[in-house]
Scaffold this motif. Sequence first.
Motif, PDB file in Angstrom:
ATOM      1  N   PRO A 177     121.206  56.238 -21.680  1.00  0.00           N
ATOM      2  CA  PRO A 177     121.249  56.366 -20.216  1.00  0.00           C
ATOM      3  C   PRO A 177     121.129  55.003 -19.558  1.00  0.00           C
ATOM      4  CG  PRO A 177     119.070  56.948 -21.034  1.00  0.00           C
ATOM      5  CD  PRO A 177     119.924  56.721 -22.242  1.00  0.00           C
ATOM      6  N   PRO A 178     121.334  54.922 -18.254  1.00  0.00           N
ATOM      7  CA  PRO A 178     121.188  53.637 -17.565  1.00  0.00           C
ATOM      8  C   PRO A 178     119.782  53.063 -17.726  1.00  0.00           C
ATOM      9  CG  PRO A 178     122.257  55.244 -16.136  1.00  0.00           C
ATOM     10  CD  PRO A 178     121.759  55.992 -17.336  1.00  0.00           C
ATOM     11  N   ARG A 179     119.682  51.741 -17.744  1.00  0.00           N
ATOM     12  CA  ARG A 179     118.373  51.080 -17.794  1.00  0.00           C
ATOM     13  C   ARG A 179     117.625  51.343 -16.495  1.00  0.00           C
ATOM     14  NH1 ARG A 179     117.616  45.941 -15.384  1.00  0.00           N
ATOM     15  NH2 ARG A 179     115.519  45.111 -15.765  1.00  0.00           N
ATOM     16  N   ASN A 180     116.335  51.623 -16.610  1.00  0.00           N
ATOM     17  CA  ASN A 180     115.506  51.772 -15.425  1.00  0.00           C
ATOM     18  C   ASN A 180     115.278  50.402 -14.783  1.00  0.00           C
ATOM     19  OD1 ASN A 180     115.073  54.578 -15.524  1.00  0.00           O
ATOM     20  ND2 ASN A 180     113.487  54.319 -17.072  1.00  0.00           N
ATOM     21  N   PRO A 181     115.451  50.314 -13.487  1.00  0.00           N
ATOM     22  CA  PRO A 181     115.269  49.020 -12.829  1.00  0.00           C
ATOM     23  C   PRO A 181     113.891  48.426 -13.113  1.00  0.00           C
ATOM     24  CG  PRO A 181     116.280  50.589 -11.326  1.00  0.00           C
ATOM     25  CD  PRO A 181     115.880  51.354 -12.548  1.00  0.00           C
ATOM     26  N   GLU A 182     113.853  47.118 -13.223  1.00  0.00           N
ATOM     27  CA  GLU A 182     112.643  46.322 -13.419  1.00  0.00           C
ATOM     28  C   GLU A 182     112.015  46.466 -14.803  1.00  0.00           C
ATOM     29  OE1 GLU A 182     112.119  44.123 -11.056  1.00  0.00           O
ATOM     30  OE2 GLU A 182     113.728  45.089  -9.965  1.00  0.00           O
ATOM     31  N   THR A 183     112.607  47.263 -15.701  1.00  0.00           N
ATOM     32  CA  THR A 183     112.109  47.319 -17.069  1.00  0.00           C
ATOM     33  C   THR A 183     112.650  46.124 -17.854  1.00  0.00           C
ATOM     34  OG1 THR A 183     113.938  48.756 -17.747  1.00  0.00           O
ATOM     35  CG2 THR A 183     111.883  49.822 -17.077  1.00  0.00           C
ATOM     36  N   LEU A 184     112.094  45.920 -19.054  1.00  0.00           N
ATOM     37  CA  LEU A 184     112.450  44.755 -19.854  1.00  0.00           C
ATOM     38  C   LEU A 184     113.931  44.751 -20.195  1.00  0.00           C
ATOM     39  CD1 LEU A 184     111.184  42.298 -21.364  1.00  0.00           C
ATOM     40  CD2 LEU A 184     111.112  43.771 -23.401  1.00  0.00           C
ATOM     41  N   LEU A 185     114.564  43.613 -19.978  1.00  0.00           N
ATOM     42  CA  LEU A 185     115.961  43.452 -20.370  1.00  0.00           C
ATOM     43  C   LEU A 185     116.055  43.266 -21.879  1.00  0.00           C
ATOM     44  CD1 LEU A 185     117.148  41.056 -17.555  1.00  0.00           C
ATOM     45  CD2 LEU A 185     118.203  43.263 -18.067  1.00  0.00           C
ATOM     46  N   THR A 186     117.032  43.911 -22.493  1.00  0.00           N
ATOM     47  CA  THR A 186     117.245  43.779 -23.924  1.00  0.00           C
ATOM     48  C   THR A 186     118.597  43.120 -24.187  1.00  0.00           C
ATOM     49  OG1 THR A 186     118.382  45.906 -24.226  1.00  0.00           O
ATOM     50  CG2 THR A 186     115.960  45.938 -24.227  1.00  0.00           C
ATOM     51  N   GLN A 187     118.845  42.821 -25.463  1.00  0.00           N
ATOM     52  CA  GLN A 187     120.122  42.232 -25.826  1.00  0.00           C
ATOM     53  C   GLN A 187     121.282  43.143 -25.451  1.00  0.00           C
ATOM     54  OE1 GLN A 187     120.363  38.999 -27.145  1.00  0.00           O
ATOM     55  NE2 GLN A 187     122.516  39.297 -26.582  1.00  0.00           N
ATOM     56  N   ARG A 188     121.034  44.454 -25.449  1.00  0.00           N
ATOM     57  CA  ARG A 188     122.090  45.419 -25.113  1.00  0.00           C
ATOM     58  C   ARG A 188     122.597  45.198 -23.685  1.00  0.00           C
ATOM     59  NH1 ARG A 188     122.119  50.447 -22.856  1.00  0.00           N
ATOM     60  NH2 ARG A 188     123.854  51.804 -23.488  1.00  0.00           N
ATOM     61  N   GLU A 189     121.687  45.018 -22.726  1.00  0.00           N
ATOM     62  CA  GLU A 189     122.110  44.765 -21.340  1.00  0.00           C
ATOM     63  C   GLU A 189     122.881  43.446 -21.244  1.00  0.00           C
ATOM     64  OE1 GLU A 189     119.630  47.919 -21.399  1.00  0.00           O
ATOM     65  OE2 GLU A 189     118.709  45.940 -21.716  1.00  0.00           O
ATOM     66  N   MET A 190     122.449  42.456 -22.010  1.00  0.00           N
ATOM     67  CA  MET A 190     123.149  41.169 -21.996  1.00  0.00           C
ATOM     68  C   MET A 190     124.571  41.336 -22.543  1.00  0.00           C
ATOM     69  SD  MET A 190     119.991  38.876 -23.445  1.00  0.00           S
ATOM     70  CE  MET A 190     118.326  39.334 -22.947  1.00  0.00           C
ATOM     71  N   ASP A 191     124.710  42.127 -23.602  1.00  0.00           N
ATOM     72  CA  ASP A 191     126.039  42.360 -24.179  1.00  0.00           C
ATOM     73  C   ASP A 191     126.915  43.191 -23.246  1.00  0.00           C
ATOM     74  OD1 ASP A 191     125.252  40.936 -26.405  1.00  0.00           O
ATOM     75  OD2 ASP A 191     124.776  42.707 -27.608  1.00  0.00           O
ATOM     76  N   LEU A 192     126.327  44.158 -22.547  1.00  0.00           N
ATOM     77  CA  LEU A 192     127.086  44.935 -21.569  1.00  0.00           C
ATOM     78  C   LEU A 192     127.568  44.035 -20.427  1.00  0.00           C
ATOM     79  CD1 LEU A 192     124.822  48.105 -21.443  1.00  0.00           C
ATOM     80  CD2 LEU A 192     127.256  48.130 -22.044  1.00  0.00           C
TER      81      LEU A 192
END
Length: 611
Positions: A261-276
Amino acid sequence: MRIVGLSAFYHDSAAALVVDGKIVAAAQEERFTRKKHDASFPHHALSYCLDEARTKLDGIDYVVFYDKPFLKFERLLETYLAFAPKGFRSFRMAIPLWLREKLFQKQLLRDELKRYAADFDLESKLLFTEHHQSHAASAFFPSPFEEAAVLTMDGVGEWATTSTGLGRGNDLKILKELHFPHSLGLLYSAFTYYTGFKVNSGEYKVMGLAPYGEPKFAQTILDNLIDVKPDGSFRLDQSYFDYCTGLRMTNEKFDRLFGAPPRNPETLLTQREMDLAASVQAVTEEIVLRLTRSLAAETGLPNLCLAGGVALNCVANGKVLRDGAFKSIWIQPAAGDAGGAVGAALAAYHLYKKGPRNTSGAIDGMRGSYLGPAFDDDDAAQRLTAAGARFVRLDDDALVARAAGDLQAGKALGWFQGAMEFGPRALGNRSIIADARSPAMQSALNLKVKYRESFRPFAPAVLRSDVSDWFDLDCDSPYMLLVADVARQRQRAMTAEEHALFGIEKVNVPRSEIPAVTHVDYSARVQTVHEDTNPRFHALLTAFKARTGCPVLVNTSFNVRGEPIVGTPEDAFRCFMGTELDALAVGNLYLVKDEQDAALKRDYKGAFALD
């Protein structure tokens, strides 16, 4: 002839004044109300424009709105009918609002304008342009080109999401359009939403996050979400999105495609979000390059003008420039909806009234984008004294020398000078500036001054005469809208251990002689500083170079996260006292943090809603 352009009621409301084809004044409403992306009728911005014209509204020849509300309402209805019965809930929520406000927007505009002049001849003086015509006009008419191709890309106007045009002299024609729901801007916004950032605000965060990742999902996007043709035209598979009829950008099918599902705002960024982020950025760049190459082949022209929200993607802009399909490109600094106010006024003057156009004698018609309110030293001194500030008044040379010395000493400086910038970037008049050579400055400014995410890069301001010695760029970039690599001779190679660091851990690794403005991929969002448009900022950079040998400074907007850029000396003082800035220059008035009344310090970190 005096013409006022207005944008309002969606986001980034603004007003602009054009006198005989010259842009005289322009400002966003948010700078006055302190509400970021304020969408309300731009009362304060309009009043400022009228003051600059030294007139009341009845002394204005035309007022021009930047889009056609009824066409937007038509699109809403047709979209819901096309997707019926899906989305009835959002339809039920949206229609009362549209019936109450949007459908009757012309009457709403009339009512607001009558507050300024009860007898204003609205029947003959209130005009409307189409949304993409406003964007295209804002791109071409202020450009330095006598003839140019024009590309507009955004979320959606009335129907158009991407359009191409051709500008010659005082004429501008739209050649082709792509229509809603197929939108490059909305594709990017879908990933903004999915990676946990705010739509219409956080897109630049996705762009800044992209270099930390790999475009591992780019092919997935191209295979499933979007069908891109060789000429750059495209279609989105709407089964993955919910922006047509729902209350969000993406849906469960989108979640299944990308495995979560979408990342919850303000939670820790992971490599997955960086790759997206890297993936949607790569796809965007490929589509923009196909569009520009096709447009160059079709028109045979050497010059390109860009506007629309996607034109704020300075990474893609830099790749268009280096691609070489066009010899020269010019980007409207207020490329988003605020700039529609400028475009609407220019479209009325050149296209409706057939007014002449003069492209000689300056970099462009935006005057450096220094089009907002200014405050003289006496006015600023009264305002700061009333706010409790302690300051000294210096002459011009002493001010520049004092500031350059503090910057050399590693201090972060608030720099409030001259007319406020129009558009989303601070360009040396409402800026926070610092030494780009400092390895710790990027992290310190993000965490202690801006109160924002540590991964976000800062931009360099560089003397135009020195740009090619420090960056892989040799053209004007006055509006911070082109990304280029730091020059090879200024780079520092990373070790194997540094390359192995995870994502954001790389941010503190010095990669060049100017690490505070060098992104993890060795890129930088360059602003060239010109003496004719900003002599004081140019003088400061010149003085800093004389002291250090470096003509580059960090330049970031004078605000904290979630706050509009400061508009008045009082705004600047409040931000100064609420952050860990060391000094503040307001015109020729100089303030030092340690000399201020400690009781005036404030908790600024939570003063504004997160962006």
